[in-house]
Design a protein around this motif. Structure first.
Motif, PDB file in Angstrom:
ATOM      1  N   LEU A   1       0.838  -1.195   0.000  1.00 15.22           N
ATOM      2  CA  LEU A   1       0.000   0.000   0.000  1.00 15.22           C
ATOM      3  C   LEU A   1       0.873   1.244   0.000  1.00 15.22           C
ATOM      4  N   LYS A   2       0.370   2.315  -0.581  1.00 10.58           N
ATOM      5  CA  LYS A   2       1.079   3.593  -0.598  1.00 10.58           C
ATOM      6  C   LYS A   2       0.423   4.551   0.393  1.00 10.58           C
ATOM      7  N   HIS A   3       1.243   5.389   0.976  1.00  6.83           N
ATOM      8  CA  HIS A   3       0.676   6.375   1.901  1.00  6.83           C
ATOM      9  C   HIS A   3      -0.063   7.439   1.100  1.00  6.83           C
ATOM     10  N   PRO A   4      -1.141   7.986   1.645  1.00  5.44           N
ATOM     11  CA  PRO A   4      -1.914   8.989   0.906  1.00  5.44           C
ATOM     12  C   PRO A   4      -1.140  10.293   0.772  1.00  5.44           C
ATOM     13  N   ARG A   5      -1.411  10.997  -0.289  1.00  9.97           N
ATOM     14  CA  ARG A   5      -0.820  12.326  -0.458  1.00  9.97           C
ATOM     15  C   ARG A   5      -1.334  13.234   0.656  1.00  9.97           C
ATOM     16  N   HIS A   6      -0.441  14.040   1.231  1.00 10.82           N
ATOM     17  CA  HIS A   6      -0.741  14.897   2.378  1.00 10.82           C
ATOM     18  C   HIS A   6      -1.036  14.055   3.624  1.00 10.82           C
ATOM     19  N   GLY A   7      -0.419  12.876   3.689  1.00  6.57           N
ATOM     20  CA  GLY A   7      -0.615  12.017   4.856  1.00  6.57           C
ATOM     21  C   GLY A   7       0.520  11.018   4.971  1.00  6.57           C
ATOM     22  N   ARG A   8       0.380  10.099   5.886  1.00  9.41           N
ATOM     23  CA  ARG A   8       1.401   9.081   6.084  1.00  9.41           C
ATOM     24  C   ARG A   8       0.752   7.776   6.510  1.00  9.41           C
ATOM     25  N   MET A   9       1.528   6.718   6.391  1.00 14.59           N
ATOM     26  CA  MET A   9       1.057   5.380   6.728  1.00 14.59           C
ATOM     27  C   MET A   9       1.933   4.816   7.843  1.00 14.59           C
ATOM     28  N   LEU A  10       1.316   4.274   8.870  1.00 13.47           N
ATOM     29  CA  LEU A  10       2.026   3.672   9.986  1.00 13.47           C
ATOM     30  C   LEU A  10       1.933   2.159   9.872  1.00 13.47           C
ATOM     31  N   GLY A  11       3.087   1.511   9.897  1.00 12.26           N
ATOM     32  CA  GLY A  11       3.125   0.060   9.726  1.00 12.26           C
ATOM     33  C   GLY A  11       3.348  -0.278   8.263  1.00 12.26           C
ATOM     34  N   GLY A  12       4.107  -1.324   8.022  1.00 13.94           N
ATOM     35  CA  GLY A  12       4.400  -1.676   6.640  1.00 13.94           C
ATOM     36  C   GLY A  12       4.460  -3.166   6.392  1.00 13.94           C
ATOM     37  N   LYS A  13       4.072  -3.999   7.363  1.00 15.91           N
ATOM     38  CA  LYS A  13       4.122  -5.444   7.176  1.00 15.91           C
ATOM     39  C   LYS A  13       2.957  -5.905   6.296  1.00 15.91           C
ATOM     40  N   LEU A  14       3.248  -6.872   5.420  1.00 17.81           N
ATOM     41  CA  LEU A  14       2.254  -7.334   4.455  1.00 17.81           C
ATOM     42  C   LEU A  14       1.695  -8.700   4.833  1.00 17.81           C
ATOM     43  N   LYS A  15       2.022  -9.183   6.027  1.00 17.72           N
ATOM     44  CA  LYS A  15       1.586 -10.509   6.448  1.00 17.72           C
ATOM     45  C   LYS A  15       0.112 -10.498   6.866  1.00 17.72           C
ATOM     46  N   VAL A  16      -0.516 -11.673   6.748  1.00 17.46           N
ATOM     47  CA  VAL A  16      -1.916 -11.818   7.149  1.00 17.46           C
ATOM     48  C   VAL A  16      -2.069 -11.468   8.625  1.00 17.46           C
ATOM     49  N   GLY A  17      -3.078 -10.670   8.935  1.00 19.21           N
ATOM     50  CA  GLY A  17      -3.362 -10.282  10.309  1.00 19.21           C
ATOM     51  C   GLY A  17      -2.741  -8.965  10.728  1.00 19.21           C
ATOM     52  N   HIS A  18      -1.772  -8.460   9.950  1.00 20.97           N
ATOM     53  CA  HIS A  18      -1.130  -7.203  10.311  1.00 20.97           C
ATOM     54  C   HIS A  18      -1.985  -6.017   9.853  1.00 20.97           C
ATOM     55  N   GLU A  19      -1.863  -4.915  10.612  1.00 19.88           N
ATOM     56  CA  GLU A  19      -2.639  -3.722  10.326  1.00 19.88           C
ATOM     57  C   GLU A  19      -1.730  -2.584   9.877  1.00 19.88           C
ATOM     58  N   VAL A  20      -2.287  -1.699   9.068  1.00 20.88           N
ATOM     59  CA  VAL A  20      -1.636  -0.434   8.743  1.00 20.88           C
ATOM     60  C   VAL A  20      -2.619   0.681   9.089  1.00 20.88           C
ATOM     61  N   HIS A  21      -2.085   1.825   9.475  1.00 22.81           N
ATOM     62  CA  HIS A  21      -2.902   2.952   9.902  1.00 22.81           C
ATOM     63  C   HIS A  21      -2.529   4.177   9.072  1.00 22.81           C
ATOM     64  N   PHE A  22      -3.513   5.009   8.811  1.00 18.32           N
ATOM     65  CA  PHE A  22      -3.309   6.186   7.967  1.00 18.32           C
ATOM     66  C   PHE A  22      -3.626   7.447   8.769  1.00 18.32           C
TER      67      PHE A  22
ATOM     68  N   GLY B   1     -11.400  -2.771   4.346  1.00 18.03           N
ATOM     69  CA  GLY B   1     -11.685  -1.338   4.280  1.00 18.03           C
ATOM     70  C   GLY B   1     -11.530  -0.747   2.896  1.00 18.03           C
ATOM     71  N   GLN B   2     -11.479   0.587   2.849  1.00 17.37           N
ATOM     72  CA  GLN B   2     -11.415   1.342   1.605  1.00 17.37           C
ATOM     73  C   GLN B   2     -10.095   2.113   1.525  1.00 17.37           C
ATOM     74  N   PRO B   3      -9.618   2.408   0.305  1.00 15.78           N
ATOM     75  CA  PRO B   3      -8.381   3.187   0.158  1.00 15.78           C
ATOM     76  C   PRO B   3      -8.473   4.522   0.892  1.00 15.78           C
ATOM     77  N   ALA B   4      -7.371   4.929   1.503  1.00 13.38           N
ATOM     78  CA  ALA B   4      -7.347   6.156   2.296  1.00 13.38           C
ATOM     79  C   ALA B   4      -6.824   7.313   1.454  1.00 13.38           C
ATOM     80  N   THR B   5      -7.516   8.436   1.518  1.00  7.54           N
ATOM     81  CA  THR B   5      -7.084   9.670   0.863  1.00  7.54           C
ATOM     82  C   THR B   5      -7.225  10.817   1.843  1.00  7.54           C
ATOM     83  N   CYS B   6      -6.434  11.854   1.637  1.00  7.11           N
ATOM     84  CA  CYS B   6      -6.488  13.031   2.497  1.00  7.11           C
ATOM     85  C   CYS B   6      -6.970  14.216   1.670  1.00  7.11           C
TER      86      CYS B   6
END
Length: 405
Positions: free
Chosen positions: A101-122, A146-151
């Motif tokens: 996943l890419k971080h949204p423009r004018h924002g950032r993404m926390l967490g970067g693991k791609l394994k099943v069960g892992h979460e990322v936050h925007f 969920g849905q793609p995150a945009t700022c």
């Protein structure tokens, strides 16, 4: 694979059919033999059919023995094929990974693991609000929840509207009573305003509700840990992941995996290069021993007998004083040892002290702030009334994390 199993099964059936036929023949021969045996001779005379029956039984025994060996070999071959198939499936199996996943423009993404069960936050930058899902989880089917995150740029009206919801009101004898769900406060006009728990508590050291970062959500909040940590939601704390134990490191052959707080590193201790007739030989992954000195080489005799390598991971701002490393000489023939920092003397906050006749300690006397990598050499000199018996060097590398947890 199917053909192999089918052939093996057909071979088994054919063998069992042969055994059945041979047993039937043996029984018939024995029956005939019993009918021909003369009672007047007391059954002493063996008939030809009995001898033939014994020969057939020996043939059956040999056939079963051969089939047993073939069966064991077949099972081993089948087991090997199954293991190969499983390894092939596991190598090509990517179900544990979700797309990057890419971080949204004018924002950032926390967490970067791609394994099943892992979460990322925007999170969005100040002045922008998030559209889409604040948190997305890697699902078993290789997709993100969920849905793609945009700022998007935030206005005063959208800022207030996103954090407001109608209150729950009831009337009793002409009096209206309104309440809000947990995480909201009542406002004029029977509306509920979201409480920004992160803004209220996270900025103060004495009232922090998250050990690392706090993300406000409508009606609540959640804590986020940096990469290399896992969240304990019960205590809102972050626990280091030991990548060396969980095989998440990328160390290659000959390298040693060192787990750090919030990360991992690979090290390869090397012996000093030959110098002034002094050569060292690596006797283990952590130690080098001095080769025998040539006659008439004082520089070699004065060099340390051995050099050992040690790696210590630390958090930032640890309480002091703290013993970091203990040095001993259990098989020493010297009366005592003398410990001295020979490299890294200028490093503030590190001292060495004698803790007994044969023990020394490396002490942290001032808190260290990371990220930092600090290396010191501690010399242990073995002393007797006759003088210096030998020296040993402890090369200690400290990896100080940028985090306090």
């Amino acid at each position: 694979m199917h053909v192999t199993i089918l052939c093996w099964f057909q071979d088994f059936c054919n063998t069992m059919l042969k055994v059945f036929l041979l047993v039937s023949v043996s029984l018939q021969l024995l029956y005939n033999c019993d009918g021909q045996t003369s009672p007047t001779r007391g059954g002493q005379e063996a008939c030809t059919e009995k001898r033939e029956a014994l020969r057939v039984l020996r043939q059956i025994q040999k056939l079963l023995t051969d089939h047993e060996a073939s069966y064991i070999q077949g099972m081993r071959s089948l087991s090997k094929r199954l293991n190969q198939l499983r390894e092939h499936i596991q190598k090509g199996n990517v179900k544990d990974n979700c797309p990057q996943l890419k971080h949204p423009r004018h924002g950032r993404m926390l967490g970067g693991k791609l394994k099943v069960g892992h979460e990322v936050h925007f999170l969005c930058d100040p002045g922008f609000r998030l559209l889409g899902s604040e948190t997305r989880t890697c699902l078993d089917n290789q997709t993100w929840s969920g849905q793609p995150a945009t700022c998007t740029a935030e206005t005063a009206s959208t800022r207030n509207a996103s954090s407001l919801r109608p209150a729950k009101c009831s009337s009793f004898y002409g009096t209206q009573h309104c309440t809000c769900d947990a995480g909201y406060t009542i406002q004029a006009g029977a509306t509920c305003q979201d409480v920004d728990e992160c803004g209220l508590y996270q900025g103060k050291a004495g009232s922090k509700i998250c050990v690392h970062e706090c993300v406000n959500t409508l009606g609540s909040y959640h804590c986020v840990c940096p990469r290399g940590y896992t969240l304990d939601s019960q205590q809102n704390s972050c626990h280091d992941i030991d990548e060396c134990v969980s095989n998440q490191s990328t160390c290659v052959g000959g390298e040693k995996c060192v787990n750090l707080f919030g990360g991992v590193t690979c090290v390869r201790p090397d012996c000093p290069k030959p110098k002034q007739n002094t050569t060292y030989i690596k006797t283990s992954a952590h130690q080098c021993e001095r080769a025998p000195c040539h006659v008439g080489s004082p520089s070699c005799l004065e060099a340390p007998h051995s050099i050992s390598f040690h790696y210590i991971a630390l958090q930032s701002q640890l309480t002091v004083p703290r013993v970091l490393f203990t040095m001993t000489a259990p098989r020493s023939q010297a009366d005592s040892q003398r410990f001295t920092i020979t490299r890294g003397k200028g490093q503030r906050g590190l001292e060495v002290r004698q803790a007994g006749r044969h023990r020394g300690e490396l002490i942290l006397t001032k808190p260290l702030t990371g990220p930092a990598e600090i290396q010191v050499d501690v010399e242990m000199a073995e002393v007797s009334p006759e003088g210096l018996l030998g020296k040993h060097i402890f090369t200690v590398t400290l990896f100080v994390s940028q985090y306090t947890f």
